[in-house]
Design an enzyme around this catalytic site. Sequence first.
Site, PDB file in Angstrom:
ATOM      1  N   ASP A 217       1.078  -1.609  -0.171  1.00 26.64           N
ATOM      2  CA  ASP A 217      -0.272   0.044  -0.438  1.00 26.64           C
ATOM      3  C   ASP A 217       0.891   1.088  -0.021  1.00 26.64           C
ATOM      4  OD1 ASP A 217      -2.165   1.474   0.161  1.00 26.64           O
ATOM      5  OD2 ASP A 217      -1.653   1.210   2.370  1.00 26.64           O
ATOM      6  N   LEU A 218       0.830   2.684  -0.172  1.00 28.23           N
ATOM      7  CA  LEU A 218       1.358   3.615  -0.812  1.00 28.23           C
ATOM      8  C   LEU A 218       1.592   4.603   0.920  1.00 28.23           C
ATOM      9  CD1 LEU A 218       3.329   5.702  -1.568  1.00 28.23           C
ATOM     10  CD2 LEU A 218       1.596   6.279  -2.774  1.00 28.23           C
ATOM     11  N   ASP A 219      -0.311   5.458   0.750  1.00 26.09           N
ATOM     12  CA  ASP A 219      -0.490   6.389   2.306  1.00 26.09           C
ATOM     13  C   ASP A 219      -0.554   5.521   3.255  1.00 26.09           C
ATOM     14  OD1 ASP A 219      -1.199   7.881  -0.518  1.00 26.09           O
ATOM     15  OD2 ASP A 219      -2.615   6.801  -0.466  1.00 26.09           O
TER      16      ASP A 219
ATOM     17  N   THR B 173       1.169  10.251   3.332  1.00 29.83           N
ATOM     18  CA  THR B 173       0.134  11.109   3.205  1.00 29.83           C
ATOM     19  C   THR B 173      -0.580  10.659   3.355  1.00 29.83           C
ATOM     20  OG1 THR B 173       0.795   8.954   1.608  1.00 29.83           O
ATOM     21  CG2 THR B 173       1.475  11.411   0.390  1.00 29.83           C
TER      22      THR B 173
ATOM     23  N   LYS C 183      -9.593   5.581   6.124  1.00 32.01           N
ATOM     24  CA  LYS C 183      -8.232   4.772   5.133  1.00 32.01           C
ATOM     25  C   LYS C 183      -8.429   3.357   4.131  1.00 32.01           C
ATOM     26  CE  LYS C 183      -5.570   5.911   9.184  1.00 32.01           C
ATOM     27  NZ  LYS C 183      -4.371   5.917  10.450  1.00 32.01           N
TER      28      LYS C 183
ATOM     29  N   SER D   6      -2.268   0.117  -4.167  1.00 35.33           N
ATOM     30  CA  SER D   6      -2.552   1.742  -3.647  1.00 35.33           C
ATOM     31  C   SER D   6      -3.859   1.736  -4.407  1.00 35.33           C
ATOM     32  CB  SER D   6      -1.558   2.764  -3.929  1.00 35.33           C
ATOM     33  OG  SER D   6      -2.225   3.848  -3.772  1.00 35.33           O
ATOM     34  N   ALA D   7      -5.061   2.528  -3.682  1.00 39.26           N
ATOM     35  CA  ALA D   7      -5.725   3.141  -4.660  1.00 39.26           C
ATOM     36  C   ALA D   7      -6.306   4.478  -4.776  1.00 39.26           C
ATOM     37  CB  ALA D   7      -7.912   2.792  -3.336  1.00 39.26           C
TER      38      ALA D   7
ATOM     39  N   LYS E 115     -11.263  -1.620  -1.655  1.00 43.61           N
ATOM     40  CA  LYS E 115     -10.623  -2.421  -0.523  1.00 43.61           C
ATOM     41  C   LYS E 115     -12.195  -2.229   0.056  1.00 43.61           C
ATOM     42  CE  LYS E 115      -5.621  -0.465  -0.988  1.00 43.61           C
ATOM     43  NZ  LYS E 115      -4.861  -0.178  -0.164  1.00 43.61           N
TER      44      LYS E 115
ATOM     45  N   GLU F  59      -0.217  -3.040   4.516  1.00 46.44           N
ATOM     46  CA  GLU F  59      -1.439  -2.126   5.004  1.00 46.44           C
ATOM     47  C   GLU F  59      -1.538  -1.836   6.137  1.00 46.44           C
ATOM     48  OE1 GLU F  59      -3.775  -0.389   3.564  1.00 46.44           O
ATOM     49  OE2 GLU F  59      -3.596  -1.483   1.616  1.00 46.44           O
ATOM     50  N   ASP F  60      -1.961  -0.303   6.109  1.00 48.32           N
ATOM     51  CA  ASP F  60      -2.263   0.770   7.574  1.00 48.32           C
ATOM     52  C   ASP F  60      -3.823   0.494   7.776  1.00 48.32           C
ATOM     53  OD1 ASP F  60      -2.102   2.541   5.228  1.00 48.32           O
ATOM     54  OD2 ASP F  60      -2.639   3.920   6.778  1.00 48.32           O
TER      55      ASP F  60
END
Length: 228
Positions: A13-15, A21, A49, A120-121, A151, A175-176
């Site tokens: 995942d990115l953010d 971010t 999120k 990432s979404a 997600k 993932e966060d």
Amino acid sequence: MVKFEQIKGFVFDLDGVIADTSVYHGKAWHQLADELGVTWTEQLANDLKGVSRMDSLELILKAGGKENDYTLEEKEKYAAEKNTNYLNLLKDMDKSAILPGMADFIASLEEHDYKLSLASASKNSPLVLEQLGLAQYFKNRIDPATLKHGKPDPEIFARGAEVLGLKPEECIGLEDASAGVKSINGAGETSVGIGDPEILHEADINFTDTSQVTLDNIKKAMDKVEMS
Ligand code: BG6
Ligand code: MG
């Protein structure tokens, strides 16, 4: 759980995992929620999120009992407004926004010949990766515009393994977000949750922050689960 030695790839995942971010996404949604007269709560912030732009707007409207108050056109206008606010917050972002330890972790994965992909979404992820100076590591990306489901549906993480030519059980997903952990688990990958372990209780492995995410610690955690 699979053995650490079976792992060949990592789906990121990115953010909130690679960069902070997710704080900017939260700020921009908070701004819009205030404008719409919807009370901003910690619960709402967590529920958003990992969730796509339009689905996030729907969740905010629902939280305020306003889900039937706007036309699609109006909703698109609000979603675009949030994105403008988000991009404004990103304007001066550079590699200092990479979360602690993540630059080293990503470099160590490449060094050890693991394959990497991005699940990432966010439609802004190409821009974010460029600004962070990490684009070269993530040549394998899922374009969120091509997804049927967001997600927590497993589709994005399943595609994250597929683009690497790997089986889901050969991949670890990071993932966060609770919605993201559900997506990883549904895809049949090993899930690493980064953040509050109570919120991310469904993850196979938990770390409270990114500085703990190293190959060594992941191996230790997987060995421990296997032995118990
Ligand atoms: C996810 C974020 O990565 O991307 C969400 O966690 C965000 O907060 C979603 O809403 C969509 O992002 P974007 O940049 O396409 O609006
Ligand atoms: Mg995230």
